[in-house]
Design an enzyme around this catalytic site. Structure first.
Site, PDB file in Angstrom:
ATOM      1  N   TYR A 158       7.980  -2.219  -7.057  1.00  0.00           N
ATOM      2  CA  TYR A 158       7.627  -0.911  -7.780  1.00  0.00           C
ATOM      3  C   TYR A 158       8.640  -0.978  -8.830  1.00  0.00           C
ATOM      4  O   TYR A 158       9.076  -0.314  -9.850  1.00  0.00           O
ATOM      5  CB  TYR A 158       7.898   0.354  -7.004  1.00  0.00           C
ATOM      6  CG  TYR A 158       6.682   0.753  -5.898  1.00  0.00           C
ATOM      7  CD1 TYR A 158       6.652   2.053  -6.496  1.00  0.00           C
ATOM      8  CD2 TYR A 158       6.757   0.190  -4.550  1.00  0.00           C
ATOM      9  CE1 TYR A 158       5.306   2.409  -5.801  1.00  0.00           C
ATOM     10  CE2 TYR A 158       5.437   0.744  -4.194  1.00  0.00           C
ATOM     11  CZ  TYR A 158       4.890   1.736  -4.633  1.00  0.00           C
ATOM     12  OH  TYR A 158       4.088   2.166  -4.541  1.00  0.00           O
ATOM     13  N   LYS A 163      -2.199  -2.318  -5.338  1.00  0.00           N
ATOM     14  CA  LYS A 163      -1.032  -3.201  -5.892  1.00  0.00           C
ATOM     15  C   LYS A 163      -0.355  -3.927  -5.172  1.00  0.00           C
ATOM     16  O   LYS A 163      -0.169  -3.028  -4.168  1.00  0.00           O
ATOM     17  CB  LYS A 163       0.088  -2.851  -7.066  1.00  0.00           C
ATOM     18  CG  LYS A 163       1.035  -1.887  -6.311  1.00  0.00           C
ATOM     19  CD  LYS A 163       1.496  -1.288  -7.179  1.00  0.00           C
ATOM     20  CE  LYS A 163       2.460   0.892  -6.819  1.00  0.00           C
ATOM     21  NZ  LYS A 163       1.512   0.948  -5.594  1.00  0.00           N
TER      22      LYS A 163
END
Lengths: 370, 370
Positions: free
Chosen positions: A221, A136
């Site tokens: 996150y 990611k």
């Protein structure tokens, strides 16, 4: 050089955290010798520090095994061959890795390269007929992300994104509590995600390779956490950028962004993404009947958590080991994870990040439809 | 009926806080029998629950003494007369309290009435030639606040606002650490201020009396806290409102507002003001070299605090007792508090709150000049 990885590694030892637990070894449940089922044979693309961490963690994995490597640096190839016992025929570079399609020893490729490279690399892997795991952010914007999802669908391969927190036991316990109603109606999520980045010459501070700044690397996150902690998809976003060091954080590389999300239920999220502050790694979820806190929330562990009913005591297990086992089960056995880790999941985060950057530019609220 | 006062009282006992300290009696330093200096003789206007709390705390005060009362409820006057030994000649109602100017037993009036009444009442007290202490918010907007400041200046009386946290020892220790550079360059402040409000018929949910909603009542703690924790005045504000219960929180009465502040140094603040969520009372200040946390941060105590070097251990003292002693010293001896509590200080908060409401209306960033 300070990177997110260093930070995620170190935060458990910082003054801001709760007292340290001693390092816990991977759970006893993972017993390689007993396991007789299918194994996912993985090639890692990008042999940097996080690639190394994943490879090391895979040694303990029951269902995933490192069988190939892809790198542009011959010396790294050599080093990894000896360290992980990779045969010459399973080694590729960035020119010839499309030939992986003819390699029966490799089921999937884990792409662990700079963000801006993911799009082309993932599509090439898909075209080679291999499943893809991609770190990611899956790409640097939602257009790219959509193309990757489409390419993998077309090639009939699975695309998973490296959301290791989706398998973390304390995180999952909070998600369970929330979805079982133990927190009551969810009202507020707060996500702080940041660290002070070191070396100004690293790729993470290069817009062409990173696609952005802290938001792409560590802010994601909080974006992702807001969604799995609240358990809804946001319908609006506002955001404010602050840059105190324009020399280090050049045009298009965000240093600090505050962003806020609104959810259909009326819950709101307040988040911070930054490359300028130490020790920010905290999730806080507040409901009508209780709360949950993770701090550190996304570091490599041990994660520490508490709720209105007390400390969370789920054991620490190496995140990347669990992730690889679970991803192997998803790919090989169609296992359904509690929180998705597929391309569509990664795409949602990119749509939100696109909207955050847009909200910064426009200076106003941006509506979202995920 | 759940009010801010109930909440501030109870939060120390909630699950979200650190373990309770036993109730600590007022510090030994306050020794009424030894004190021979001047005393501020105070009349309280508004004999509600917070007025009662202040009156009780003043029993332990060295330099402030309750000598008069102002109320529209004759039964309350009677009750207070007997409880606090107030002579008939020092009792007033809202029609006749201007006569206080002829009363040599009263030096100052502490206005503890609904927000929207402060403006006229403070100006009337000033015109009667008495010093004024006014509960926060000092008024319902900055225009009113400016008029109050001007009126007190013109009448040559002091105007102080009931910012009890400005005298709270753990708060002051963090301010000292920050201004001595022990946290390094300040980067981020986070203020969570909220509770679930009860009785829908109380004045705090009546726009005419409260002038707003949660922001006026509890959000102001985060507004004010952002300023004294960061140690700068904000230069911009953004804000987002969420309303999940428009029946309880009518037009002009805010339920939940997230707001963000930017400071000249590049520090940012992220705050939440709410009447819809329990147990939100946390300040977090993050600098380059360390951090400080207060939780609970603004309840009646004990306040709990920790920094990168450990727990804060300053003793709990009844906030209102210290406040009254300190305010007496400010009025009688021109003592300079570490953080101002004067009318200009209250006015700055109102300017920010005006800008927060404006930012919600406009949906964009509002610049501030304080």
């Amino acid at each position: 050089m300070s990177t997110r990885r260093d930070f995620l590694n170190k935060i458990a030892m910082s003054g801001i955290t709760l007292p340290l637990m001693s390092t816990v070894q991977p759970t006893e449940a993972i017993n390689i010798t007993d396991y007789q089922g299918p194994v996912l044979r993985v090639a890692i693309m990008g042999l940097g520090s996080y690639g190394t961490r994943v490879a090391e963690a895979m040694r303990e994995s029951k269902m995933a095994k490192l069988t190939g490597i892809i790198s542009g640096t011959p010396a790294k190839i050599k080093d990894w061959q000896s360290k992980f016992g990779i045969p010459e025929k399973n080694c590729y570079n960035y020119e010839n890795f499309d030939n992986i399609k003819n390699n029966p020893d490799i089921d999937a490729v884990y792409v662990i390269t700079p963000n801006a490279l993911h799009h082309d690399q993932v599509i090439r892997v898909a075209k080679a007929g291999k499943h893809v795991i991609c770190e990611k952010p899956m790409a640097i914007n939602a257009i790219q992300g959509q193309e990757m999802v489409d390419a993998c669908k077309k090639a009939n391969v699975k695309l998973l994104i490296g959301y290791r927190m989706h398998f973390e036991p304390k995180t999952l316990e909070i998600i369970r509590m929330r979805s079982d109603g133990e927190l009551g109606k969810v009202l507020f999520f707060q996500g702080l995600a940041g660290f002070r980045i070191g070396d100004p010459n690293q790729w993470r501070l290069d817009k062409k390779l990173a696609g952005g700044g802290a938001m792409m690397d560590i802010g994601i996150y909080a974006v992702n956490g807001a969604r799995y902690m609240v358990g809804e998809e946001p319908v609006w976003v506002t955001a404010q950028e602050t840059k105190t060091d324009p020399k280090k954080f050049k045009e298009g590389v965000d240093e600090t962004i505050q962003f806020q999300l609104g959810f259909p239920s009326g819950a709101v999220a307040s988040c911070l993404s930054t490359y300028a502050m130490s020790n920010l790694d905290r999730f806080f979820l507040n409901g009508e009947k209780g709360f949950a806190e993770l701090q550190p929330a996304t570091g490599y562990g041990p994660i520490k958590g508490r709720t209105h009913v007390g400390e969370l005591n789920q054991p620490h297990i190496t995140h990347q080991t669990v992730q690889m086992d679970e991803m192997a089960a998803i790919i090989l056995q169609n296992k359904k994870p509690v929180v998705p880790v597929d391309g569509e999941e990664g795409l949602k985060d990119l749509k939100i990040i696109d909207a955050i950057y847009q909200a910064v530019r426009l200076g106003k609220k941006v509506d979202l439809k995920l």
